[in-house]
Motif scaffolding. Sequence first.
Motif, PDB file in Angstrom:
ATOM      1  N   ALA A   1      28.961  11.933  -2.928  1.00 22.64           N
ATOM      2  CA  ALA A   1      28.088  12.763  -2.093  1.00 22.64           C
ATOM      3  C   ALA A   1      28.796  13.249  -0.835  1.00 22.64           C
ATOM      4  O   ALA A   1      28.427  14.290  -0.268  1.00 22.64           O
ATOM      5  N   ALA A   2      29.818  12.512  -0.399  1.00 21.54           N
ATOM      6  CA  ALA A   2      30.538  12.890   0.831  1.00 21.54           C
ATOM      7  C   ALA A   2      31.565  13.984   0.588  1.00 21.54           C
ATOM      8  O   ALA A   2      32.040  14.618   1.531  1.00 21.54           O
ATOM      9  N   ILE A   3      31.911  14.224  -0.676  1.00 25.70           N
ATOM     10  CA  ILE A   3      32.901  15.257  -1.005  1.00 25.70           C
ATOM     11  C   ILE A   3      32.166  16.578  -1.216  1.00 25.70           C
ATOM     12  O   ILE A   3      31.677  16.870  -2.313  1.00 25.70           O
ATOM     13  N   THR A   4      32.051  17.338  -0.171  1.00 27.47           N
ATOM     14  CA  THR A   4      31.347  18.612  -0.188  1.00 27.47           C
ATOM     15  C   THR A   4      32.342  19.754  -0.006  1.00 27.47           C
ATOM     16  O   THR A   4      33.480  19.530   0.446  1.00 27.47           O
ATOM     17  N   PRO A   5      31.962  20.980  -0.335  1.00 26.47           N
ATOM     18  CA  PRO A   5      32.865  22.104  -0.077  1.00 26.47           C
ATOM     19  C   PRO A   5      33.281  22.196   1.381  1.00 26.47           C
ATOM     20  O   PRO A   5      34.447  22.473   1.692  1.00 26.47           O
ATOM     21  N   GLU A   6      32.338  21.927   2.283  1.00 24.77           N
ATOM     22  CA  GLU A   6      32.638  21.996   3.718  1.00 24.77           C
ATOM     23  C   GLU A   6      33.635  20.919   4.118  1.00 24.77           C
ATOM     24  O   GLU A   6      34.561  21.176   4.900  1.00 24.77           O
ATOM     25  N   LYS A   7      33.469  19.703   3.581  1.00 23.28           N
ATOM     26  CA  LYS A   7      34.378  18.607   3.908  1.00 23.28           C
ATOM     27  C   LYS A   7      35.777  18.901   3.384  1.00 23.28           C
ATOM     28  O   LYS A   7      36.780  18.670   4.082  1.00 23.28           O
ATOM     29  N   LEU A   8      35.872  19.423   2.183  1.00 22.72           N
ATOM     30  CA  LEU A   8      37.179  19.767   1.623  1.00 22.72           C
ATOM     31  C   LEU A   8      37.851  20.868   2.428  1.00 22.72           C
ATOM     32  O   LEU A   8      39.048  20.795   2.732  1.00 22.72           O
ATOM     33  N   HIS A   9      37.083  21.881   2.803  1.00 19.11           N
ATOM     34  CA  HIS A   9      37.650  23.002   3.567  1.00 19.11           C
ATOM     35  C   HIS A   9      38.190  22.511   4.909  1.00 19.11           C
ATOM     36  O   HIS A   9      39.320  22.842   5.303  1.00 19.11           O
TER      37      HIS A   9
ATOM     38  N   LEU B   1      56.843  10.277   1.068  1.00 18.22           N
ATOM     39  CA  LEU B   1      55.451  10.411   0.629  1.00 18.22           C
ATOM     40  C   LEU B   1      54.495  10.455   1.814  1.00 18.22           C
ATOM     41  O   LEU B   1      54.583   9.626   2.720  1.00 18.22           O
ATOM     42  N   ARG B   2      53.598  11.442   1.790  1.00 22.17           N
ATOM     43  CA  ARG B   2      52.495  11.526   2.757  1.00 22.17           C
ATOM     44  C   ARG B   2      51.196  11.610   1.967  1.00 22.17           C
ATOM     45  O   ARG B   2      51.082  12.414   1.043  1.00 22.17           O
ATOM     46  N   VAL B   3      50.218  10.783   2.351  1.00 20.50           N
ATOM     47  CA  VAL B   3      48.927  10.795   1.672  1.00 20.50           C
ATOM     48  C   VAL B   3      47.817  10.927   2.708  1.00 20.50           C
ATOM     49  O   VAL B   3      47.672  10.074   3.593  1.00 20.50           O
ATOM     50  N   ALA B   4      47.034  12.010   2.613  1.00 22.37           N
ATOM     51  CA  ALA B   4      45.871  12.214   3.472  1.00 22.37           C
ATOM     52  C   ALA B   4      44.614  11.943   2.656  1.00 22.37           C
ATOM     53  O   ALA B   4      44.631  11.967   1.416  1.00 22.37           O
ATOM     54  N   LEU B   5      43.508  11.696   3.361  1.00 24.64           N
ATOM     55  CA  LEU B   5      42.268  11.291   2.701  1.00 24.64           C
ATOM     56  C   LEU B   5      41.121  12.231   3.041  1.00 24.64           C
ATOM     57  O   LEU B   5      40.963  12.623   4.200  1.00 24.64           O
ATOM     58  N   VAL B   6      40.321  12.558   2.027  1.00 26.39           N
ATOM     59  CA  VAL B   6      39.096  13.318   2.273  1.00 26.39           C
ATOM     60  C   VAL B   6      38.034  12.403   2.862  1.00 26.39           C
ATOM     61  O   VAL B   6      37.358  12.740   3.834  1.00 26.39           O
ATOM     62  N   THR B   7      37.855  11.230   2.281  1.00 20.83           N
ATOM     63  CA  THR B   7      36.944  10.219   2.824  1.00 20.83           C
ATOM     64  C   THR B   7      37.754   8.972   3.133  1.00 20.83           C
ATOM     65  O   THR B   7      38.795   8.732   2.516  1.00 20.83           O
ATOM     66  N   THR B   8      37.278   8.174   4.077  1.00 25.73           N
ATOM     67  CA  THR B   8      38.060   7.000   4.487  1.00 25.73           C
ATOM     68  C   THR B   8      37.333   5.698   4.163  1.00 25.73           C
ATOM     69  O   THR B   8      37.393   5.211   3.042  1.00 25.73           O
ATOM     70  N   HIS B   9      36.634   5.137   5.117  1.00 21.49           N
ATOM     71  CA  HIS B   9      36.048   3.812   4.932  1.00 21.49           C
ATOM     72  C   HIS B   9      34.592   3.928   4.479  1.00 21.49           C
ATOM     73  O   HIS B   9      33.658   3.663   5.237  1.00 21.49           O
ATOM     74  N   LEU B  10      34.430   4.325   3.214  1.00 24.91           N
ATOM     75  CA  LEU B  10      33.106   4.445   2.612  1.00 24.91           C
ATOM     76  C   LEU B  10      33.020   3.567   1.378  1.00 24.91           C
ATOM     77  O   LEU B  10      34.002   3.436   0.633  1.00 24.91           O
TER      78      LEU B  10
ATOM     79  N   ALA C   1      56.209  18.695  -3.321  1.00 28.17           N
ATOM     80  CA  ALA C   1      55.021  18.626  -2.465  1.00 28.17           C
ATOM     81  C   ALA C   1      55.355  18.156  -1.063  1.00 28.17           C
ATOM     82  O   ALA C   1      56.316  17.413  -0.842  1.00 28.17           O
ATOM     83  N   ASP C   2      54.537  18.597  -0.107  1.00 30.78           N
ATOM     84  CA  ASP C   2      54.659  18.131   1.278  1.00 30.78           C
ATOM     85  C   ASP C   2      53.649  17.040   1.599  1.00 30.78           C
ATOM     86  O   ASP C   2      53.837  16.274   2.545  1.00 30.78           O
ATOM     87  N   ALA C   3      52.572  16.963   0.833  1.00 30.65           N
ATOM     88  CA  ALA C   3      51.563  15.928   1.044  1.00 30.65           C
ATOM     89  C   ALA C   3      50.662  15.858  -0.176  1.00 30.65           C
ATOM     90  O   ALA C   3      50.553  16.816  -0.950  1.00 30.65           O
ATOM     91  N   VAL C   4      50.031  14.707  -0.330  1.00 33.06           N
ATOM     92  CA  VAL C   4      48.999  14.502  -1.342  1.00 33.06           C
ATOM     93  C   VAL C   4      47.670  14.335  -0.618  1.00 33.06           C
ATOM     94  O   VAL C   4      47.593  13.622   0.389  1.00 33.06           O
ATOM     95  N   LEU C   5      46.630  14.975  -1.123  1.00 33.11           N
ATOM     96  CA  LEU C   5      45.282  14.778  -0.600  1.00 33.11           C
ATOM     97  C   LEU C   5      44.485  14.002  -1.630  1.00 33.11           C
ATOM     98  O   LEU C   5      44.232  14.492  -2.736  1.00 33.11           O
ATOM     99  N   ALA C   6      44.110  12.758  -1.279  1.00 36.72           N
ATOM    100  CA  ALA C   6      43.322  11.908  -2.169  1.00 36.72           C
ATOM    101  C   ALA C   6      41.858  11.963  -1.761  1.00 36.72           C
ATOM    102  O   ALA C   6      41.537  12.165  -0.587  1.00 36.72           O
ATOM    103  N   MET C   7      40.984  11.746  -2.719  1.00 36.68           N
ATOM    104  CA  MET C   7      39.552  11.874  -2.446  1.00 36.68           C
ATOM    105  C   MET C   7      38.976  10.672  -1.710  1.00 36.68           C
ATOM    106  O   MET C   7      38.016  10.808  -0.970  1.00 36.68           O
TER     107      MET C   7
END
Length: 333
Positions: free
Chosen positions: A174-182, A158-167, A258-264
């Motif tokens: 508000a931190a999850i924007t199209p630019e941040k996701l891209h 299992l690999r888990v990456a994060l869109v936002t971290t310590h918020l 899957a090779d990784a999961v992207l969590a919000m």
Amino acid sequence: MIRPLALTPGEPAGIGPDVVLQLVDKGTDELFVVFASMQLMADRATELGLATKLVSVGKEDFANLKPAPKATLYVYDIPLKAPCTSGTLTIENAAYVLQTLDAAIEFAQQNIVSGIVTGPVHKGVINDAGLAFTGHTEYLRDACQVEDVVMMLATEGLRVALVTTHLPLKDVPAAITPEKLHTTIAILYAALQQDFGCAAPNILVTGLNPHAGEDGHLGREELDTIIPALDKLRALNINLTGPLPADTLFQPHYLDKADAVLAMYHDQGLPVLKYKGFGNAVNITLGLPFIRTSVDHGTAFDLAGTGKANTGSLITALTTAHTMAMHREQRYA
């Protein structure tokens, strides 16, 4: 031959020095040099009852190093600022912690080492010393002058990456924007190819809201932001599945493909990973010009000097960094 890894044990009063010494006492095939005080490592070995042979290495020695024999540790000596007692914080040594990290960064940027493995630090004492420090990830990002990095934790299967971290949770939507996701997905996708040997990575993406928004009835972030962003990335031939409800995503039906999961956000993905692999997980910073992995535990002052610290996460951090370095070397050979 893969170049050595630089290992910074972190806070000298914590278990960072312990797990390094306990690991080499058992023996390891990984090639690394610890960036730390020779005196600290000698004193801690004595306290732990270990007959560790410490070998001082200079910058000119790195190119010719081979994995150390059992119970032998290569040390790039960086003296402490003040005497250190196991389990007791000393504000004077806060600058020493950053000095070890700065030296490792310099060696990585000069390609003398193949990457950096970091031990646990105590953020509070560093800030109490008047040194601004929010964490390894941000410190490395700023030192390398890169705009964006991605935090990913991994354990077996299992690999888990994060869109936002310590918020705070209230700030996440508000931190999850199209630019941040891209940006996040681009960094994650490239790292899976470059450092993990995934030719065409498949990434599972969670929704933000319960049931991934339930078609807008439980929140509109999926409809307004996440789905449009994923569709644009799919048009670039990036394999993305989602957004999926986070409460049902973490099962073999999805993960086996899957090779990784992207969590919000932080506590959406990491509780599952840490339940599955705590003590044998690794924290990886993606998007840096060099490899960086870290243990998944803290300083554990109550265990420092006792010999009871678990070396599992350090082993995982070293082997993961080594594997990533091999993939990178082969890719650009």
